[in-house]
Design a protein around this motif. Structure first.
Motif, PDB file in Angstrom:
ATOM      1  N   SER A   1       0.828  -1.202   0.000  1.00 14.02           N
ATOM      2  CA  SER A   1       0.000   0.000   0.000  1.00 14.02           C
ATOM      3  C   SER A   1       0.865   1.255   0.000  1.00 14.02           C
ATOM      4  O   SER A   1       2.087   1.186   0.108  1.00 14.02           O
ATOM      5  N   LEU A   2       0.198   2.378  -0.130  1.00 19.33           N
ATOM      6  CA  LEU A   2       0.875   3.669  -0.075  1.00 19.33           C
ATOM      7  C   LEU A   2       0.503   4.351   1.233  1.00 19.33           C
ATOM      8  O   LEU A   2      -0.629   4.255   1.687  1.00 19.33           O
ATOM      9  N   THR A   3       1.462   5.043   1.807  1.00 19.18           N
ATOM     10  CA  THR A   3       1.251   5.791   3.042  1.00 19.18           C
ATOM     11  C   THR A   3       1.773   7.195   2.829  1.00 19.18           C
ATOM     12  O   THR A   3       2.802   7.390   2.182  1.00 19.18           O
ATOM     13  N   THR A   4       1.083   8.181   3.388  1.00 16.74           N
ATOM     14  CA  THR A   4       1.532   9.567   3.319  1.00 16.74           C
ATOM     15  C   THR A   4       1.680  10.084   4.737  1.00 16.74           C
ATOM     16  O   THR A   4       0.684  10.204   5.466  1.00 16.74           O
ATOM     17  N   HIS A   5       2.931  10.333   5.145  1.00 16.45           N
ATOM     18  CA  HIS A   5       3.240  10.824   6.485  1.00 16.45           C
ATOM     19  C   HIS A   5       4.330  11.891   6.409  1.00 16.45           C
ATOM     20  O   HIS A   5       4.976  12.061   5.372  1.00 16.45           O
ATOM     21  N   ARG A   6       4.540  12.559   7.535  1.00 21.91           N
ATOM     22  CA  ARG A   6       5.535  13.623   7.630  1.00 21.91           C
ATOM     23  C   ARG A   6       6.904  13.039   7.997  1.00 21.91           C
ATOM     24  O   ARG A   6       6.999  12.143   8.837  1.00 21.91           O
ATOM     25  N   VAL A   7       7.961  13.567   7.366  1.00 23.04           N
ATOM     26  CA  VAL A   7       9.334  13.164   7.682  1.00 23.04           C
ATOM     27  C   VAL A   7       9.714  13.827   9.005  1.00 23.04           C
ATOM     28  O   VAL A   7       9.622  15.051   9.137  1.00 23.04           O
ATOM     29  N   ILE A   8      10.134  13.013   9.988  1.00 19.78           N
ATOM     30  CA  ILE A   8      10.558  13.585  11.266  1.00 19.78           C
ATOM     31  C   ILE A   8      12.071  13.498  11.461  1.00 19.78           C
ATOM     32  O   ILE A   8      12.615  14.158  12.335  1.00 19.78           O
ATOM     33  N   ASN A   9      12.719  12.698  10.604  1.00 15.74           N
ATOM     34  CA  ASN A   9      14.173  12.586  10.700  1.00 15.74           C
ATOM     35  C   ASN A   9      14.714  11.981   9.402  1.00 15.74           C
ATOM     36  O   ASN A   9      14.115  11.057   8.851  1.00 15.74           O
ATOM     37  N   VAL A  10      15.837  12.503   8.926  1.00 19.74           N
ATOM     38  CA  VAL A  10      16.503  11.966   7.736  1.00 19.74           C
ATOM     39  C   VAL A  10      17.845  11.413   8.169  1.00 19.74           C
ATOM     40  O   VAL A  10      18.626  12.105   8.830  1.00 19.74           O
ATOM     41  N   ILE A  11      18.111  10.162   7.793  1.00 19.34           N
ATOM     42  CA  ILE A  11      19.356   9.501   8.169  1.00 19.34           C
ATOM     43  C   ILE A  11      20.100   9.117   6.895  1.00 19.34           C
ATOM     44  O   ILE A  11      19.528   8.491   6.001  1.00 19.34           O
ATOM     45  N   ASN A  12      21.376   9.491   6.808  1.00 18.32           N
ATOM     46  CA  ASN A  12      22.225   9.086   5.685  1.00 18.32           C
ATOM     47  C   ASN A  12      23.132   7.976   6.198  1.00 18.32           C
ATOM     48  O   ASN A  12      24.078   8.225   6.934  1.00 18.32           O
ATOM     49  N   LYS A  13      22.807   6.741   5.806  1.00 17.44           N
ATOM     50  CA  LYS A  13      23.535   5.575   6.295  1.00 17.44           C
ATOM     51  C   LYS A  13      24.296   4.943   5.135  1.00 17.44           C
ATOM     52  O   LYS A  13      23.695   4.308   4.274  1.00 17.44           O
ATOM     53  N   ASP A  14      25.576   5.175   5.079  1.00 18.79           N
ATOM     54  CA  ASP A  14      26.441   4.629   4.020  1.00 18.79           C
ATOM     55  C   ASP A  14      25.955   5.026   2.630  1.00 18.79           C
ATOM     56  O   ASP A  14      25.916   4.211   1.708  1.00 18.79           O
ATOM     57  N   GLY A  15      25.559   6.282   2.460  1.00 20.94           N
ATOM     58  CA  GLY A  15      25.111   6.788   1.162  1.00 20.94           C
ATOM     59  C   GLY A  15      23.664   6.460   0.831  1.00 20.94           C
ATOM     60  O   GLY A  15      23.158   6.866  -0.202  1.00 20.94           O
ATOM     61  N   LYS A  16      22.996   5.727   1.696  1.00 21.54           N
ATOM     62  CA  LYS A  16      21.584   5.399   1.484  1.00 21.54           C
ATOM     63  C   LYS A  16      20.750   6.221   2.459  1.00 21.54           C
ATOM     64  O   LYS A  16      21.039   6.275   3.647  1.00 21.54           O
ATOM     65  N   LEU A  17      19.725   6.872   1.927  1.00 25.29           N
ATOM     66  CA  LEU A  17      18.856   7.687   2.766  1.00 25.29           C
ATOM     67  C   LEU A  17      17.758   6.849   3.403  1.00 25.29           C
ATOM     68  O   LEU A  17      17.143   6.008   2.744  1.00 25.29           O
ATOM     69  N   LEU A  18      17.529   7.090   4.681  1.00 20.72           N
ATOM     70  CA  LEU A  18      16.412   6.481   5.401  1.00 20.72           C
ATOM     71  C   LEU A  18      15.616   7.623   6.038  1.00 20.72           C
ATOM     72  O   LEU A  18      16.191   8.591   6.545  1.00 20.72           O
ATOM     73  N   PHE A  19      14.288   7.494   6.000  1.00 13.33           N
ATOM     74  CA  PHE A  19      13.408   8.534   6.521  1.00 13.33           C
ATOM     75  C   PHE A  19      12.557   7.956   7.644  1.00 13.33           C
ATOM     76  O   PHE A  19      11.882   6.944   7.451  1.00 13.33           O
TER      77      PHE A  19
END
Length: 177
Positions: A87-105
């Protein structure tokens, strides 16, 4: 004079609405057979909101429009639509993490008490929220069903017959296109 202008404007509005509906249908019919297809026009995605997790920003029944974006341009506070399972989810980003060049939100619904359990990978980002159209989602959900399609077809046919009938009976002249 006012009646004539009003009638011309109503005729123009009817034509514009029909053209927009046909245009939207033609664009999206070709994508319906594709797996994971999201309706839209180019980079803009159009989605119906099904839950109240983002209330009061937008509510169930609203339609939201998002734009495809480079995940590296996203920041804390942005509202994103992402794939979560099937499914698709629409939520607000509360933190951005750059882990070894890969972004995690890390994300959270505005109306939720806790953040989402899993971080969202940049490959799962669909779009960034732009704006909403209140309650239009209920209309779209109705139109997708059999009753909605039947109702729309009936109204279009009825409108055409009324316009033809009025045109044939006006001053005894036959209707001309």
């Amino acid at each position: 004079m006012f009646k004539t202008i009003f009638k011309k404007l109503m005729d123009l509005l009817f034509i514009v609405v029909v053209v927009l509906i046909v245009f939207y249908l033609l664009i999206n019919i070709r994508g319906m057979g594709q797996k994971d297809y999201i309706p839209g026009l180019g980079p803009y995605k159009i989605m119906s909101v099904l839950s109240g997790s983002m209330s009061p920003t937008f509510n169930a029944g609203d339609v939201i429009v998002g734009k495809t974006i480079n995940p590296y341009d996203l920041k804390q506070g942005d509202i994103i639509t992402f794939r979560f399972g099937n499914s698709l989810t629409t939520h607000r980003v509360i933190n951005v993490i750059n882990k070894d060049g890969k972004l995690l939100f890390n994300t959270k619904g505005d109306n939720n008490n806790v953040e989402d359990l899993e971080s969202v990978g940049d490959e799962n980002i669909i779009s960034k929220y732009l704006f909403r159209v209140p309650l239009l989602g209920f209309v779209i959900m109705f139109m997708k069903g059999t009753a909605g399609v039947t109702t729309i077809c009936f109204l279009i046919i009825l409108s055409i017959f009324i316009n033809v009938y009025k045109g044939r009976n006006k001053k005894g002249k036959k209707y001309r296109f």
